[in-house]
Scaffold this motif. Sequence first.
Motif, PDB file in Angstrom:
ATOM      1  N   GLY A  23       2.172   8.423   2.489  1.00 25.56           N
ATOM      2  CA  GLY A  23       3.432   8.057   1.858  1.00 25.56           C
ATOM      3  C   GLY A  23       4.587   8.878   2.372  1.00 25.56           C
ATOM      4  N   ASP A  24       4.407  10.200   2.448  1.00 24.92           N
ATOM      5  CA  ASP A  24       5.467  11.072   2.960  1.00 24.92           C
ATOM      6  C   ASP A  24       5.820  10.729   4.403  1.00 24.92           C
ATOM      7  OD1 ASP A  24       5.689  12.442   0.586  1.00 24.92           O
ATOM      8  OD2 ASP A  24       4.348  14.073   1.192  1.00 24.92           O
ATOM      9  N   TRP A  25       4.789  10.479   5.205  1.00 25.40           N
ATOM     10  CA  TRP A  25       5.028  10.223   6.619  1.00 25.40           C
ATOM     11  C   TRP A  25       5.792   8.919   6.837  1.00 25.40           C
ATOM     12  CZ3 TRP A  25       5.105  12.997  10.816  1.00 25.40           C
ATOM     13  CH2 TRP A  25       5.231  12.342  12.045  1.00 25.40           C
ATOM     14  N   VAL A  26       5.369   7.862   6.180  1.00 28.19           N
ATOM     15  CA  VAL A  26       6.023   6.567   6.365  1.00 28.19           C
ATOM     16  C   VAL A  26       7.462   6.606   5.856  1.00 28.19           C
ATOM     17  CG1 VAL A  26       5.985   4.142   5.638  1.00 28.19           C
ATOM     18  CG2 VAL A  26       3.884   5.249   6.418  1.00 28.19           C
ATOM     19  N   ARG A  27       7.688   7.292   4.746  1.00 29.36           N
ATOM     20  CA  ARG A  27       9.063   7.403   4.246  1.00 29.36           C
ATOM     21  C   ARG A  27       9.956   8.167   5.203  1.00 29.36           C
ATOM     22  NH1 ARG A  27       6.359   7.879  -0.724  1.00 29.36           N
ATOM     23  NH2 ARG A  27       6.304  10.167  -0.543  1.00 29.36           N
ATOM     24  N   PRO A  80       6.645   3.118   9.737  1.00 26.56           N
ATOM     25  CA  PRO A  80       5.241   2.690   9.844  1.00 26.56           C
ATOM     26  C   PRO A  80       4.538   3.322  11.043  1.00 26.56           C
ATOM     27  CG  PRO A  80       6.691   0.820   9.450  1.00 26.56           C
ATOM     28  CD  PRO A  80       7.585   1.984   9.743  1.00 26.56           C
ATOM     29  N   LEU A  81       3.219   3.378  10.947  1.00 24.64           N
ATOM     30  CA  LEU A  81       2.418   3.887  12.052  1.00 24.64           C
ATOM     31  C   LEU A  81       2.337   2.836  13.159  1.00 24.64           C
ATOM     32  CD1 LEU A  81      -0.592   5.474  10.106  1.00 24.64           C
ATOM     33  CD2 LEU A  81       1.288   6.690  11.212  1.00 24.64           C
ATOM     34  N   TYR A 108       0.722  -1.127   3.989  1.00 22.44           N
ATOM     35  CA  TYR A 108       1.806  -0.141   3.889  1.00 22.44           C
ATOM     36  C   TYR A 108       1.924   0.686   5.170  1.00 22.44           C
ATOM     37  CZ  TYR A 108       4.472   3.897   2.201  1.00 22.44           C
ATOM     38  OH  TYR A 108       5.403   4.891   2.061  1.00 22.44           O
ATOM     39  N   ALA A 109       0.784   1.116   5.716  1.00 26.67           N
ATOM     40  CA  ALA A 109       0.803   1.914   6.944  1.00 26.67           C
ATOM     41  C   ALA A 109       1.416   1.140   8.103  1.00 26.67           C
ATOM     42  CB  ALA A 109      -0.613   2.359   7.299  1.00 26.67           C
ATOM     43  N   ALA A 110       1.182  -0.181   8.129  1.00 25.73           N
ATOM     44  CA  ALA A 110       1.672  -1.007   9.235  1.00 25.73           C
ATOM     45  C   ALA A 110       3.099  -1.485   9.048  1.00 25.73           C
ATOM     46  CB  ALA A 110       0.748  -2.217   9.414  1.00 25.73           C
ATOM     47  N   THR A 111       3.546  -1.621   7.782  1.00 24.54           N
ATOM     48  CA  THR A 111       4.854  -2.236   7.522  1.00 24.54           C
ATOM     49  C   THR A 111       5.835  -1.338   6.780  1.00 24.54           C
ATOM     50  OG1 THR A 111       4.199  -3.157   5.372  1.00 24.54           O
ATOM     51  CG2 THR A 111       3.682  -4.471   7.339  1.00 24.54           C
ATOM     52  N   GLY A 112       5.340  -0.288   6.140  1.00 20.33           N
ATOM     53  CA  GLY A 112       6.214   0.580   5.362  1.00 20.33           C
ATOM     54  C   GLY A 112       6.466   0.101   3.948  1.00 20.33           C
ATOM     55  N   ARG A 113       5.715  -0.886   3.461  1.00 20.80           N
ATOM     56  CA  ARG A 113       5.923  -1.410   2.107  1.00 20.80           C
ATOM     57  C   ARG A 113       4.582  -1.894   1.535  1.00 20.80           C
ATOM     58  NH1 ARG A 113       4.999  -6.506   2.911  1.00 20.80           N
ATOM     59  NH2 ARG A 113       5.530  -7.447   4.922  1.00 20.80           N
ATOM     60  N   VAL A 132       2.068  -7.075   9.811  1.00 21.86           N
ATOM     61  CA  VAL A 132       0.708  -6.564   9.984  1.00 21.86           C
ATOM     62  C   VAL A 132       0.199  -6.991  11.362  1.00 21.86           C
ATOM     63  CG1 VAL A 132      -1.677  -6.768   9.165  1.00 21.86           C
ATOM     64  CG2 VAL A 132       0.204  -6.598   7.518  1.00 21.86           C
ATOM     65  N   PRO A 133      -0.429  -6.102  12.122  1.00 19.98           N
ATOM     66  CA  PRO A 133      -0.970  -6.485  13.429  1.00 19.98           C
ATOM     67  C   PRO A 133      -1.845  -7.731  13.326  1.00 19.98           C
ATOM     68  CG  PRO A 133      -1.139  -4.114  13.147  1.00 19.98           C
ATOM     69  CD  PRO A 133      -0.667  -4.669  11.847  1.00 19.98           C
ATOM     70  N   ARG A 134      -1.657  -8.665  14.266  1.00 19.60           N
ATOM     71  CA  ARG A 134      -2.386  -9.930  14.214  1.00 19.60           C
ATOM     72  C   ARG A 134      -3.898  -9.712  14.153  1.00 19.60           C
ATOM     73  NH1 ARG A 134      -0.923 -15.044  15.565  1.00 19.60           N
ATOM     74  NH2 ARG A 134       1.073 -14.295  16.328  1.00 19.60           N
ATOM     75  N   SER A 135      -4.362  -8.678  14.844  1.00 20.95           N
ATOM     76  CA  SER A 135      -5.803  -8.427  14.886  1.00 20.95           C
ATOM     77  C   SER A 135      -6.373  -8.007  13.536  1.00 20.95           C
ATOM     78  CB  SER A 135      -6.104  -7.346  15.928  1.00 20.95           C
ATOM     79  OG  SER A 135      -5.356  -6.164  15.641  1.00 20.95           O
ATOM     80  N   LEU A 136      -5.503  -7.587  12.590  1.00 24.55           N
ATOM     81  CA  LEU A 136      -5.977  -7.153  11.272  1.00 24.55           C
ATOM     82  C   LEU A 136      -5.646  -8.152  10.167  1.00 24.55           C
ATOM     83  CD1 LEU A 136      -5.052  -3.344  11.335  1.00 24.55           C
ATOM     84  CD2 LEU A 136      -7.351  -4.309  11.283  1.00 24.55           C
ATOM     85  N   LEU A 137      -4.913  -9.191  10.503  1.00 25.31           N
ATOM     86  CA  LEU A 137      -4.426 -10.115   9.485  1.00 25.31           C
ATOM     87  C   LEU A 137      -5.556 -10.727   8.651  1.00 25.31           C
ATOM     88  CD1 LEU A 137      -1.456 -12.193  10.985  1.00 25.31           C
ATOM     89  CD2 LEU A 137      -1.492 -10.909   8.841  1.00 25.31           C
ATOM     90  N   ALA A 138      -6.543 -11.306   9.324  1.00 27.48           N
ATOM     91  CA  ALA A 138      -7.612 -12.000   8.596  1.00 27.48           C
ATOM     92  C   ALA A 138      -8.367 -11.042   7.689  1.00 27.48           C
ATOM     93  CB  ALA A 138      -8.562 -12.676   9.581  1.00 27.48           C
ATOM     94  N   LEU A 139      -8.727  -9.866   8.205  1.00 27.15           N
ATOM     95  CA  LEU A 139      -9.515  -8.921   7.416  1.00 27.15           C
ATOM     96  C   LEU A 139      -8.725  -8.416   6.214  1.00 27.15           C
ATOM     97  CD1 LEU A 139     -12.002  -7.212   6.937  1.00 27.15           C
ATOM     98  CD2 LEU A 139     -11.092  -5.526   8.551  1.00 27.15           C
ATOM     99  N   LEU A 140      -7.455  -8.035   6.422  1.00 20.64           N
ATOM    100  CA  LEU A 140      -6.672  -7.517   5.300  1.00 20.64           C
ATOM    101  C   LEU A 140      -6.399  -8.617   4.279  1.00 20.64           C
ATOM    102  CD1 LEU A 140      -4.167  -5.001   6.936  1.00 20.64           C
ATOM    103  CD2 LEU A 140      -6.497  -4.660   6.109  1.00 20.64           C
TER     104      LEU A 140
END
Length: 539
Positions: free
Chosen positions: A101-105, A109-110, A205-210, A239-247
Amino acid sequence: MESLRPGDLPEIGGYRLLARLGEGGMGEVFLARTPSGRPLALKTVHRELSLEPDFAERFAREIRTNDRVRSPWTVSVVDFSPPGVLPQWLATEYVAAPSLGDWVRGYGPLPEPAVWCLARELSAALVSVRAVGVVHRDIKPANVLLGPERPFLIDFGIARAVRDPRHTQTGAVIGTPGFLAPEQATGAVAQAPADVFSLGAVLVYAATGRSPFLRGGEELSLPALLYRIVHDEPELDGVPRSLLALLGECLAKDPAARPTAEEVRARLGAAAEGDWGAAVPQALVAEAGRRQTELRGLLSASHPPAGAPAGGGTAPVPPPPPFAPVPPGGDTGTGARSGARRRLVIGAAAGAAALAAAVTLGIVLSKGGGDRHGGGSAASPPPSASSPAASSSSSSSASTAGSSAAGALPQAWVGTWSGVGPGTPNADGITRAKTGEFTVTVTLNAGTAGEIVGKQVSTVKEVRSGRNLGCTEALKLQQIKGSTVVFAAVTSHPTDREASFDCPQGNLYVLTMESADRLTLESEGAQSAGAPAALARKP
């Protein structure tokens, strides 16, 4: 990290406070240190929570739950307050790293490679949680620490101790809005699928900041946010396309439709050693280094002068050795962490009319010297150098102790070992039991990793009543590394079978052979005052 405020206590539970780390719904969080220089995150409980009916029982139960989770991605409970002591507190290993949380703020995003690696690491952490039957119930960006070698998942069960609807009011919401599962939003007692949902939300959140239930810059009232979680589909833009289905599957409304933690990990693949450090932004590595430097400065400046009592205990404690900094990642491995060597409760919580509260006595069985902190596995303790005063036979013995076949207890360890400490004759008899001599006897037999190879028996008598407050435990061989051996207590009961108190469960013992006839151990904090300084081989 900020300076202590004028009204802050100088120490809590025998641990010196060095700085403030933050505060939240449970209470305040401080950076503290043990007498030997090991850093801790010490969390106090708000007074109003402590005064709630049955809170102390819930608090102790959830701490025991927390301590069952031992993996490279989690931090250990090191100590906690005896019943009846205010403020109530909990001390854990400290990782000098920012939260997600601190890092993204602060930095946004990572990058995609880091999100992928974070997903692999946190799914592995969740598998380790499930392996011992634990449900976290509050996975959120603030509870993910971005260490330089791996991320850590912290605060198991603590939110549940504060807000469990089974023990507070019906319909209470457990978890953090924006990251909790629909079943949590409706006040149900969440099970394992809720952690998978929260994992998915944290990765969004890590990918988008929200949060997946908030749009960029949007603020919602709690009822509106909970409504979205229960009824609306998640926002996955960015969200990265490669993670969309899983998330998307992790964020399914129906718990039964979500993959298990094991399935998530299998689909992501295992993270290789070094992947995390290569994937995260260099600015994150630099920030972790800055925090390490700041930590070393605080620890170095806080050492008491030689000969002064350390840790605030009434029994004198030898001056601590110099702090030897080690990056928080530690060694990987199975079982409990090697990160920070853990204090072990040997005495028992004992209730008596003469005492205002039950009191716990404990010791850490470990080699004195510089301590590790943060990740790693306690099943892989840091190697210890022989004492400068050790004779050549001592060195030979330590070498022999480490030359045995992997997994088999070296013959040099077999036998009975005993030591006597002064106890706490000057204690007040209220916050700490006033006791006489503190005797510890460990008997070890031949065996291999996973087998019960012996027992430990502690005897420590309360001065006023004469009651024995010690505990007896069966010891399982956990791991061998050089001259250090790790044992896990698989059973625990009062040494005096007629005693009416409960002994702590699941202790982990880390012993180091300093010479052929001596095992060293180290006291940590006020609750371990009076323990023996070493165990000697009995003829």
